[in-house]
Write a protein that holds these residues in place. Structure first.
Motif, PDB file in Angstrom:
ATOM      1  N   THR A  54       0.834  -1.201   0.000  1.00 55.38           N
ATOM      2  CA  THR A  54       0.000   0.000   0.000  1.00 55.38           C
ATOM      3  C   THR A  54       0.871   1.254   0.000  1.00 55.38           C
ATOM      4  O   THR A  54       2.049   1.208   0.356  1.00 55.38           O
ATOM      5  CB  THR A  54      -0.926   0.051   1.233  1.00 55.38           C
ATOM      6  OG1 THR A  54      -0.127   0.179   2.409  1.00 55.38           O
ATOM      7  CG2 THR A  54      -1.827  -1.179   1.306  1.00 55.38           C
ATOM      8  N   THR A  55       0.272   2.365  -0.361  1.00 59.20           N
ATOM      9  CA  THR A  55       1.000   3.635  -0.380  1.00 59.20           C
ATOM     10  C   THR A  55       1.493   4.018   1.010  1.00 59.20           C
ATOM     11  O   THR A  55       2.631   4.454   1.169  1.00 59.20           O
ATOM     12  CB  THR A  55       0.088   4.746  -0.937  1.00 59.20           C
ATOM     13  OG1 THR A  55      -0.330   4.373  -2.247  1.00 59.20           O
ATOM     14  CG2 THR A  55       0.816   6.073  -0.999  1.00 59.20           C
ATOM     15  N   ALA A  56       0.664   3.830   2.021  1.00 58.12           N
ATOM     16  CA  ALA A  56       1.062   4.186   3.386  1.00 58.12           C
ATOM     17  C   ALA A  56       2.288   3.391   3.817  1.00 58.12           C
ATOM     18  O   ALA A  56       3.221   3.930   4.424  1.00 58.12           O
ATOM     19  CB  ALA A  56      -0.094   3.944   4.353  1.00 58.12           C
ATOM     20  N   SER A  57       2.297   2.126   3.507  1.00 58.14           N
ATOM     21  CA  SER A  57       3.430   1.297   3.891  1.00 58.14           C
ATOM     22  C   SER A  57       4.692   1.662   3.114  1.00 58.14           C
ATOM     23  O   SER A  57       5.791   1.662   3.667  1.00 58.14           O
ATOM     24  CB  SER A  57       3.113  -0.180   3.664  1.00 58.14           C
ATOM     25  OG  SER A  57       4.259  -0.948   3.936  1.00 58.14           O
ATOM     26  N   PHE A  60       6.173   4.491   4.816  1.00 59.16           N
ATOM     27  CA  PHE A  60       6.813   4.036   6.045  1.00 59.16           C
ATOM     28  C   PHE A  60       8.175   3.404   5.737  1.00 59.16           C
ATOM     29  O   PHE A  60       9.176   3.719   6.383  1.00 59.16           O
ATOM     30  CB  PHE A  60       5.904   3.027   6.758  1.00 59.16           C
ATOM     31  CG  PHE A  60       6.620   2.220   7.805  1.00 59.16           C
ATOM     32  CD1 PHE A  60       6.923   2.772   9.040  1.00 59.16           C
ATOM     33  CD2 PHE A  60       6.981   0.910   7.552  1.00 59.16           C
ATOM     34  CE1 PHE A  60       7.585   2.028  10.007  1.00 59.16           C
ATOM     35  CE2 PHE A  60       7.646   0.160   8.509  1.00 59.16           C
ATOM     36  CZ  PHE A  60       7.939   0.722   9.738  1.00 59.16           C
ATOM     37  N   LEU A  61       8.218   2.528   4.761  1.00 61.24           N
ATOM     38  CA  LEU A  61       9.487   1.878   4.404  1.00 61.24           C
ATOM     39  C   LEU A  61      10.511   2.888   3.891  1.00 61.24           C
ATOM     40  O   LEU A  61      11.697   2.769   4.190  1.00 61.24           O
ATOM     41  CB  LEU A  61       9.255   0.789   3.356  1.00 61.24           C
ATOM     42  CG  LEU A  61       8.608  -0.490   3.866  1.00 61.24           C
ATOM     43  CD1 LEU A  61       8.281  -1.424   2.703  1.00 61.24           C
ATOM     44  CD2 LEU A  61       9.492  -1.179   4.881  1.00 61.24           C
ATOM     45  N   LEU A  65      14.013   3.173   5.738  1.00 60.49           N
ATOM     46  CA  LEU A  65      15.228   2.816   4.999  1.00 60.49           C
ATOM     47  C   LEU A  65      15.987   4.031   4.484  1.00 60.49           C
ATOM     48  O   LEU A  65      16.973   3.889   3.775  1.00 60.49           O
ATOM     49  CB  LEU A  65      14.861   1.892   3.839  1.00 60.49           C
ATOM     50  CG  LEU A  65      14.157   0.595   4.234  1.00 60.49           C
ATOM     51  CD1 LEU A  65      13.720  -0.179   2.999  1.00 60.49           C
ATOM     52  CD2 LEU A  65      15.024  -0.259   5.127  1.00 60.49           C
ATOM     53  N   ARG A  66      15.538   5.217   4.827  1.00 59.45           N
ATOM     54  CA  ARG A  66      16.166   6.444   4.341  1.00 59.45           C
ATOM     55  C   ARG A  66      17.660   6.476   4.643  1.00 59.45           C
ATOM     56  O   ARG A  66      18.467   6.783   3.776  1.00 59.45           O
ATOM     57  CB  ARG A  66      15.483   7.654   4.947  1.00 59.45           C
ATOM     58  CG  ARG A  66      16.068   8.976   4.523  1.00 59.45           C
ATOM     59  CD  ARG A  66      15.337  10.126   5.116  1.00 59.45           C
ATOM     60  NE  ARG A  66      14.386   9.622   6.112  1.00 59.45           N
ATOM     61  CZ  ARG A  66      13.699  10.364   6.934  1.00 59.45           C
ATOM     62  NH1 ARG A  66      13.838  11.649   6.916  1.00 59.45           N
ATOM     63  NH2 ARG A  66      12.869   9.849   7.808  1.00 59.45           N
TER      64      ARG A  66
END
Length: 74
Positions: A54-57, A60-61, A65-66
């Motif tokens: 999903t877009t929300a996930s 979040f990822l 992972l930034r």
């Protein structure tokens, strides 16, 4: 780009991706595994996979992972 999927046999699945047997990752090689999650049963794994797509996930990822991505690109 991120690939999100689930499998019952992680070792086999990673080998298939590395050898280019999977259409969704064949043209993005080489790639590196940077994040894994485990589930105790198949239904939980499927639900988690659906959420992770999903877009929300994905947002979040991207945040999670930034730091990895920025150090990986340097």
């Amino acid at each position: 780009k991120l690939y999100i999927g689930y499998t019952e046999n992680l070792k086999r699945r990673l080998e298939e991706h590395k050898r280019g047997y999977n259409f969704s990752t064949k043209f993005r090689m080489p790639f590196k595994t940077i994040y894994l999650e485990g589930c105790l049963n198949q239904e939980d794994a499927r639900q988690r996979e659906r959420y992770l797509k999903t877009t929300a996930s994905r947002r979040f990822l991207a945040k999670r992972l930034r730091n990895y991505k920025s150090s990986y690109l340097i």
